[in-house]
Enzyme design. Sequence first.
Site, PDB file in Angstrom:
ATOM      1  N   LYS A   9       1.026  -1.391  -0.296  1.00 50.15           N
ATOM      2  CA  LYS A   9       0.378  -0.223   0.097  1.00 50.15           C
ATOM      3  C   LYS A   9       0.609   1.299  -0.043  1.00 50.15           C
ATOM      4  O   LYS A   9       1.521   1.437   0.377  1.00 50.15           O
ATOM      5  CB  LYS A   9      -0.927  -0.292   1.445  1.00 50.15           C
ATOM      6  CG  LYS A   9      -1.790  -1.423   1.293  1.00 50.15           C
ATOM      7  CD  LYS A   9      -3.269  -0.759   2.278  1.00 50.15           C
ATOM      8  CE  LYS A   9      -4.449  -2.163   2.605  1.00 50.15           C
ATOM      9  NZ  LYS A   9      -5.198  -2.651   3.569  1.00 50.15           N
ATOM     10  N   TYR A  49     -12.409  -1.743  -3.776  1.00 49.17           N
ATOM     11  CA  TYR A  49     -12.555  -2.032  -2.366  1.00 49.17           C
ATOM     12  C   TYR A  49     -14.028  -1.748  -2.174  1.00 49.17           C
ATOM     13  O   TYR A  49     -14.800  -1.959  -1.320  1.00 49.17           O
ATOM     14  CB  TYR A  49     -12.282  -0.254  -1.139  1.00 49.17           C
ATOM     15  CG  TYR A  49     -10.458  -1.391  -0.494  1.00 49.17           C
ATOM     16  CD1 TYR A  49     -10.590  -2.773  -0.073  1.00 49.17           C
ATOM     17  CD2 TYR A  49      -9.434  -0.812  -1.006  1.00 49.17           C
ATOM     18  CE1 TYR A  49      -9.043  -3.024   0.437  1.00 49.17           C
ATOM     19  CE2 TYR A  49      -8.050  -1.005  -0.634  1.00 49.17           C
ATOM     20  CZ  TYR A  49      -8.161  -2.161   0.231  1.00 49.17           C
ATOM     21  OH  TYR A  49      -7.249  -3.037   0.755  1.00 49.17           O
ATOM     22  N   PHE A  57     -15.229   3.989   7.453  1.00 44.29           N
ATOM     23  CA  PHE A  57     -13.823   4.084   7.191  1.00 44.29           C
ATOM     24  C   PHE A  57     -13.480   3.979   5.480  1.00 44.29           C
ATOM     25  O   PHE A  57     -12.977   4.583   4.556  1.00 44.29           O
ATOM     26  CB  PHE A  57     -13.285   3.624   7.355  1.00 44.29           C
ATOM     27  CG  PHE A  57     -13.375   1.992   7.190  1.00 44.29           C
ATOM     28  CD1 PHE A  57     -12.585   1.208   6.010  1.00 44.29           C
ATOM     29  CD2 PHE A  57     -13.557   0.737   8.215  1.00 44.29           C
ATOM     30  CE1 PHE A  57     -13.081   0.270   5.570  1.00 44.29           C
ATOM     31  CE2 PHE A  57     -14.131  -0.307   7.823  1.00 44.29           C
ATOM     32  CZ  PHE A  57     -13.356  -0.479   6.645  1.00 44.29           C
ATOM     33  N   ARG A  85      -1.694 -14.325   4.121  1.00 43.59           N
ATOM     34  CA  ARG A  85      -2.201 -13.594   5.517  1.00 43.59           C
ATOM     35  C   ARG A  85      -1.373 -13.542   7.071  1.00 43.59           C
ATOM     36  O   ARG A  85      -2.120 -13.081   7.797  1.00 43.59           O
ATOM     37  CB  ARG A  85      -4.290 -14.160   5.713  1.00 43.59           C
ATOM     38  CG  ARG A  85      -5.029 -14.338   4.638  1.00 43.59           C
ATOM     39  CD  ARG A  85      -5.826 -12.583   4.289  1.00 43.59           C
ATOM     40  NE  ARG A  85      -6.025 -12.148   5.270  1.00 43.59           N
ATOM     41  CZ  ARG A  85      -6.501 -10.946   5.523  1.00 43.59           C
ATOM     42  NH1 ARG A  85      -7.115 -10.216   4.248  1.00 43.59           N
ATOM     43  NH2 ARG A  85      -7.540 -10.186   6.268  1.00 43.59           N
ATOM     44  N   THR A  91      -5.041  -7.141  10.936  1.00 48.98           N
ATOM     45  CA  THR A  91      -5.368  -5.894  10.150  1.00 48.98           C
ATOM     46  C   THR A  91      -4.951  -4.698  10.995  1.00 48.98           C
ATOM     47  O   THR A  91      -4.795  -3.792  10.366  1.00 48.98           O
ATOM     48  CB  THR A  91      -7.286  -5.318  10.157  1.00 48.98           C
ATOM     49  OG1 THR A  91      -7.405  -6.711   8.948  1.00 48.98           O
ATOM     50  CG2 THR A  91      -7.616  -4.518   9.299  1.00 48.98           C
ATOM     51  N   ARG A 102       2.448  -6.209   8.741  1.00 49.86           N
ATOM     52  CA  ARG A 102       1.721  -5.091   9.880  1.00 49.86           C
ATOM     53  C   ARG A 102       2.284  -4.375  11.176  1.00 49.86           C
ATOM     54  O   ARG A 102       2.612  -3.563  11.700  1.00 49.86           O
ATOM     55  CB  ARG A 102       0.698  -5.933   9.766  1.00 49.86           C
ATOM     56  CG  ARG A 102       0.045  -5.421   8.234  1.00 49.86           C
ATOM     57  CD  ARG A 102      -1.244  -5.967   8.433  1.00 49.86           C
ATOM     58  NE  ARG A 102      -2.621  -5.955   6.929  1.00 49.86           N
ATOM     59  CZ  ARG A 102      -3.745  -6.141   6.685  1.00 49.86           C
ATOM     60  NH1 ARG A 102      -3.999  -7.606   7.098  1.00 49.86           N
ATOM     61  NH2 ARG A 102      -3.968  -5.679   5.404  1.00 49.86           N
ATOM     62  N   ASN A 112      -1.961   0.091   6.896  1.00 48.68           N
ATOM     63  CA  ASN A 112      -1.285  -1.178   7.613  1.00 48.68           C
ATOM     64  C   ASN A 112      -0.532  -1.863   6.377  1.00 48.68           C
ATOM     65  O   ASN A 112      -0.309  -3.378   6.230  1.00 48.68           O
ATOM     66  CB  ASN A 112      -2.719  -2.069   7.917  1.00 48.68           C
ATOM     67  CG  ASN A 112      -3.759  -2.218   6.738  1.00 48.68           C
ATOM     68  OD1 ASN A 112      -3.439  -1.673   5.570  1.00 48.68           O
ATOM     69  ND2 ASN A 112      -4.766  -2.748   7.301  1.00 48.68           N
ATOM     70  N   HIS A 115      -1.612  -5.316   2.169  1.00 47.98           N
ATOM     71  CA  HIS A 115      -3.319  -5.987   1.419  1.00 47.98           C
ATOM     72  C   HIS A 115      -3.290  -7.699   0.630  1.00 47.98           C
ATOM     73  O   HIS A 115      -2.197  -8.037   0.563  1.00 47.98           O
ATOM     74  CB  HIS A 115      -4.470  -5.192   0.328  1.00 47.98           C
ATOM     75  CG  HIS A 115      -5.204  -6.112  -0.049  1.00 47.98           C
ATOM     76  ND1 HIS A 115      -6.608  -6.028   0.467  1.00 47.98           N
ATOM     77  CD2 HIS A 115      -5.244  -7.323  -1.284  1.00 47.98           C
ATOM     78  CE1 HIS A 115      -7.599  -6.902  -0.427  1.00 47.98           C
ATOM     79  NE2 HIS A 115      -6.543  -7.513  -1.079  1.00 47.98           N
ATOM     80  N   GLU A 126      -9.779 -10.117  -7.225  1.00 47.80           N
ATOM     81  CA  GLU A 126      -9.188  -9.117  -7.215  1.00 47.80           C
ATOM     82  C   GLU A 126      -7.820  -9.252  -8.392  1.00 47.80           C
ATOM     83  O   GLU A 126      -7.168  -8.229  -9.079  1.00 47.80           O
ATOM     84  CB  GLU A 126      -8.091  -9.493  -5.848  1.00 47.80           C
ATOM     85  CG  GLU A 126      -9.524  -8.654  -5.131  1.00 47.80           C
ATOM     86  CD  GLU A 126      -8.826  -8.814  -3.680  1.00 47.80           C
ATOM     87  OE1 GLU A 126      -9.967  -8.585  -2.517  1.00 47.80           O
ATOM     88  OE2 GLU A 126      -7.917  -9.085  -3.797  1.00 47.80           O
TER      89      GLU A 126
HETATM   90  P1  IDP Z   1      -7.883  -6.716   5.459  1.00 50.02           P
HETATM   91  O1  IDP Z   1      -6.868  -5.257   4.708  1.00 50.02           O
HETATM   92  O2  IDP Z   1      -7.338  -7.374   6.554  1.00 50.02           O
HETATM   93  O3  IDP Z   1      -8.477  -8.141   4.642  1.00 50.02           O
HETATM   94  P2  IDP Z   1     -10.280  -4.954   5.639  1.00 50.02           P
HETATM   95  O4  IDP Z   1     -11.264  -5.856   6.373  1.00 50.02           O
HETATM   96  O5  IDP Z   1     -10.436  -5.989   4.555  1.00 50.02           O
HETATM   97  O6  IDP Z   1      -8.595  -5.949   6.873  1.00 50.02           O
HETATM   98  O7  IDP Z   1     -10.392  -4.355   5.626  1.00 50.02           O
HETATM   99  C1  IDP Z   1      -9.850  -3.857   4.281  1.00 50.02           C
HETATM  100  C2  IDP Z   1      -8.571  -2.298   4.661  1.00 50.02           C
HETATM  101  O8  IDP Z   1      -9.492  -1.436   5.161  1.00 50.02           O
HETATM  102  C3  IDP Z   1      -7.845  -2.803   5.623  1.00 50.02           C
HETATM  103  O9  IDP Z   1      -6.999  -3.106   5.008  1.00 50.02           O
HETATM  104  C4  IDP Z   1      -7.716  -1.244   6.185  1.00 50.02           C
HETATM  105  O10 IDP Z   1      -6.756  -0.490   5.233  1.00 50.02           O
HETATM  106  C5  IDP Z   1      -8.597  -0.567   6.257  1.00 50.02           C
HETATM  107  N1  IDP Z   1      -9.785  -1.043   7.607  1.00 50.02           N
HETATM  108  C6  IDP Z   1      -9.926  -1.953   8.403  1.00 50.02           C
HETATM  109  N2  IDP Z   1     -11.265  -1.936   8.922  1.00 50.02           N
HETATM  110  C7  IDP Z   1     -10.436  -0.081   9.532  1.00 50.02           C
HETATM  111  C8  IDP Z   1     -10.956   0.029  10.340  1.00 50.02           C
HETATM  112  O11 IDP Z   1     -11.810   0.298  11.572  1.00 50.02           O
HETATM  113  N3  IDP Z   1     -10.292   1.942  10.272  1.00 50.02           N
HETATM  114  C9  IDP Z   1      -9.693   2.548   9.185  1.00 50.02           C
HETATM  115  N4  IDP Z   1      -9.565   1.479   7.964  1.00 50.02           N
HETATM  116  C10 IDP Z   1      -9.862   0.381   7.774  1.00 50.02           C
HETATM  117 MG    MG Z   2     -10.134  -7.685   3.670  1.00 46.92          MG
END
Ligand code: IDP
Ligand code: MG
Length: 138
Positions: A9, A49, A57, A85, A91, A102, A112, A115, A126
């Site tokens: 990212k 997304y 968010f 993962r 996350t 991370r 973070n 992805h 994707e």
């Molecule tokens: P993941 O990337 O671990 O699969 P997801 O729940 O799919 O997590 O969320 C996608 C992306 O959205 C996360 O990687 C992060 O960049 C962002 N994100 C997830 N939860 C939050 C939050 O509570 N606040 C702000 N950004 C978030």
């Molecule tokens: Mg995800």
Amino acid sequence: MERTLSIVKPDGVEKNVIGEIISRFEKNGLKIVALKRIKLTKSDAEGFYAVHKERPFFGSLTDFMSRGPVVVLVLEGENAISKNREIMGATNPEEADEGTIRKDFATNIEENTVHGSDSPESADTEIKYFFNALEITG
Ligand code: IDP
Ligand code: MG
């Protein structure tokens, strides 16, 4: 053999750790079968997304994902989706295990660093979002 989509990212590119991140994939037995550095538009990020469009968010996430270049990769290996993962970590970096990407590089739950696809179906969608068949060579 399984394939998954990974993204370094914008925060990872800004921190100049593209190589360190890619090296972790290789050290864990994942093979890079496609790779490019691109800059997403806001609309590209919204498309990628789309599953999160109702989340509070979403606006902030898609601003972040389009603020600078990213590196998109296709990783291949046994259980590539779950292995990636694991290498990524949770996350929220505060909840990520020691030694994960991370834990080591992320700024916060949004910025973070990486992805990773979360299922075979999302990996397929994707990967196709970023690469055509000619760009992936096993
Ligand atoms: P993941 O990337 O671990 O699969 P997801 O729940 O799919 O997590 O969320 C996608 C992306 O959205 C996360 O990687 C992060 O960049 C962002 N994100 C997830 N939860 C939050 C939050 O509570 N606040 C702000 N950004 C978030
Ligand atoms: Mg995800």
